[in-house]
Design a protein around this motif. Structure first.
Motif, PDB file in Angstrom:
ATOM      1  N   GLN A 112       0.888  -1.202   0.236  1.00 52.24           N
ATOM      2  CA  GLN A 112      -0.371  -0.184   0.110  1.00 52.24           C
ATOM      3  C   GLN A 112       0.629   1.473  -0.218  1.00 52.24           C
ATOM      4  O   GLN A 112       0.905   2.117  -0.594  1.00 52.24           O
ATOM      5  N   ARG A 140       4.006   1.774  -1.134  1.00 59.19           N
ATOM      6  CA  ARG A 140       3.923   1.292  -2.736  1.00 59.19           C
ATOM      7  C   ARG A 140       3.184   2.667  -3.685  1.00 59.19           C
ATOM      8  O   ARG A 140       3.479   3.330  -4.849  1.00 59.19           O
ATOM      9  N   ALA A 141       1.751   1.924  -3.623  1.00 58.06           N
ATOM     10  CA  ALA A 141       0.704   2.574  -3.843  1.00 58.06           C
ATOM     11  C   ALA A 141       0.615   3.711  -4.224  1.00 58.06           C
ATOM     12  O   ALA A 141       0.554   4.016  -5.140  1.00 58.06           O
ATOM     13  N   ASP A 142       0.756   4.136  -2.933  1.00 60.60           N
ATOM     14  CA  ASP A 142       0.963   5.777  -2.022  1.00 60.60           C
ATOM     15  C   ASP A 142       1.687   6.717  -2.835  1.00 60.60           C
ATOM     16  O   ASP A 142       0.988   7.497  -3.598  1.00 60.60           O
ATOM     17  N   SER A 190       1.089   6.981  -6.889  1.00 62.38           N
ATOM     18  CA  SER A 190      -0.368   7.471  -7.217  1.00 62.38           C
ATOM     19  C   SER A 190      -0.029   9.153  -6.603  1.00 62.38           C
ATOM     20  O   SER A 190      -0.845   8.594  -5.476  1.00 62.38           O
ATOM     21  N   SER A 242      -7.501   0.642  -2.690  1.00 61.42           N
ATOM     22  CA  SER A 242      -6.575   0.795  -1.106  1.00 61.42           C
ATOM     23  C   SER A 242      -7.926   0.344  -0.209  1.00 61.42           C
ATOM     24  O   SER A 242      -6.882  -0.155   0.873  1.00 61.42           O
TER      25      SER A 242
END
Length: 259
Positions: free
Chosen positions: A55, A57-59, A62, A70
């Protein structure tokens, strides 16, 4: 620092503290119940840590931080941390010498399809770390609601252990399927590995008095399934292992059972 980053830091501290407590208790008491509780503690905390890392790394990549993916991942992580808290409760009971198997306390009508989806989401970090492709098959049309009477958190424990076993001991692909048939809800966890070396019941009996490293997750899952009036067994497969959890479908009022 984002809210997710702060959550990651908190989770890392929780992991370190919980594992230290688990090791201390395991050294104090070598009984099988304590070993199982420690095993159950390590699994969800590892999944939570890896899921939070995904999560984060996704934040970082993006600007959209509250998308559906999420929310699903954070909800799954919340379930995993709740599993860890339940494992600590089990450890406390075991150390008092009062352990008689997994206690079911929160009886409710559980949507197994949704619970399986959360379990798969929670295991994605573990699967990615092991380079395993983890997939969830969509329920077939007309398969029913997939609801059972039971303890949602205990069922999450059983599902989490079955999926973790497939990731650890299977091949490079794991697929989970939910179906309802003949008054039962059926969850299949399939992998393309070497297959089970023995029947599920035999593997679940292997770790005794804290000895042995294989079969403990199956033992936990099987005990929970039986407390819900269900069972876990291997089914025929063309390749790999096909482990099936079967539970009585919820019909009418809650059953009168010693939970």
């Amino acid at each position: 620092m984002t809210a997710t980053a702060a959550l990651c830091g908190w989770a890392a501290a929780a992991v370190a503290t919980a594992l230290a407590l688990a090791v201390r208790h395991a050294l104090d008491d070598g009984r099988e119940a304590v070993a199982r509780a420690c095993h159950e503690l390590r699994g969800p905390l590892t999944a939570a840590r890896l899921g939070l890392s995904l999560q984060l790394r996704a934040d970082e990549g993006s600007r959209v931080r509250a998308d559906e993916g999420s929310r699903d991942r954070l909800r799954a992580i919340d379930t995993e941390l709740s599993r860890a808290a339940l494992a600590l409760d089990d450890l406390s009971v075991a150390r008092r010498g009062e352990w008689s198997g997994p206690r079911l306390t929160a009886l409710e009508r559980v949507d197994v399809t949704a619970l399986v989806a959360d379990a798969v989401e929670a295991a994605r970090g573990r699967a990615q770390a092991a380079e395993v492709v983890l997939g969830l098959a969509q329920p077939l049309p007309g398969a029913g609601g997939g609801r059972v009477w039971g303890d949602r958190l205990r069922l999450a424990q059983a599902l989490g252990n079955l999926i973790a076993n497939a990731i650890e001991h299977g091949g490079v692909a794991v697929r989970v399927t939910v179906a309802t048939r003949a008054g039962t809800v059926r969850v299949e966890v399939c992998d393309d590995g070497p297959g089970l070396p023995a029947p599920v019941a035999t593997l679940a009996r292997r770790p005794r008095r804290g000895r042995g490293t294989r079969g403990r997750g199956l033992a936990i899952a099987l005990a929970i399934a039986r407390r819900h009036g269900g069972t876990i067994a291997a089914a025929p497969a063309r390749a790999g292992a096909r482990v099936v959890l079967e539970l009585p479908a919820a019909t009418g009022a809650a059953p009168h059972r010693d939970w």
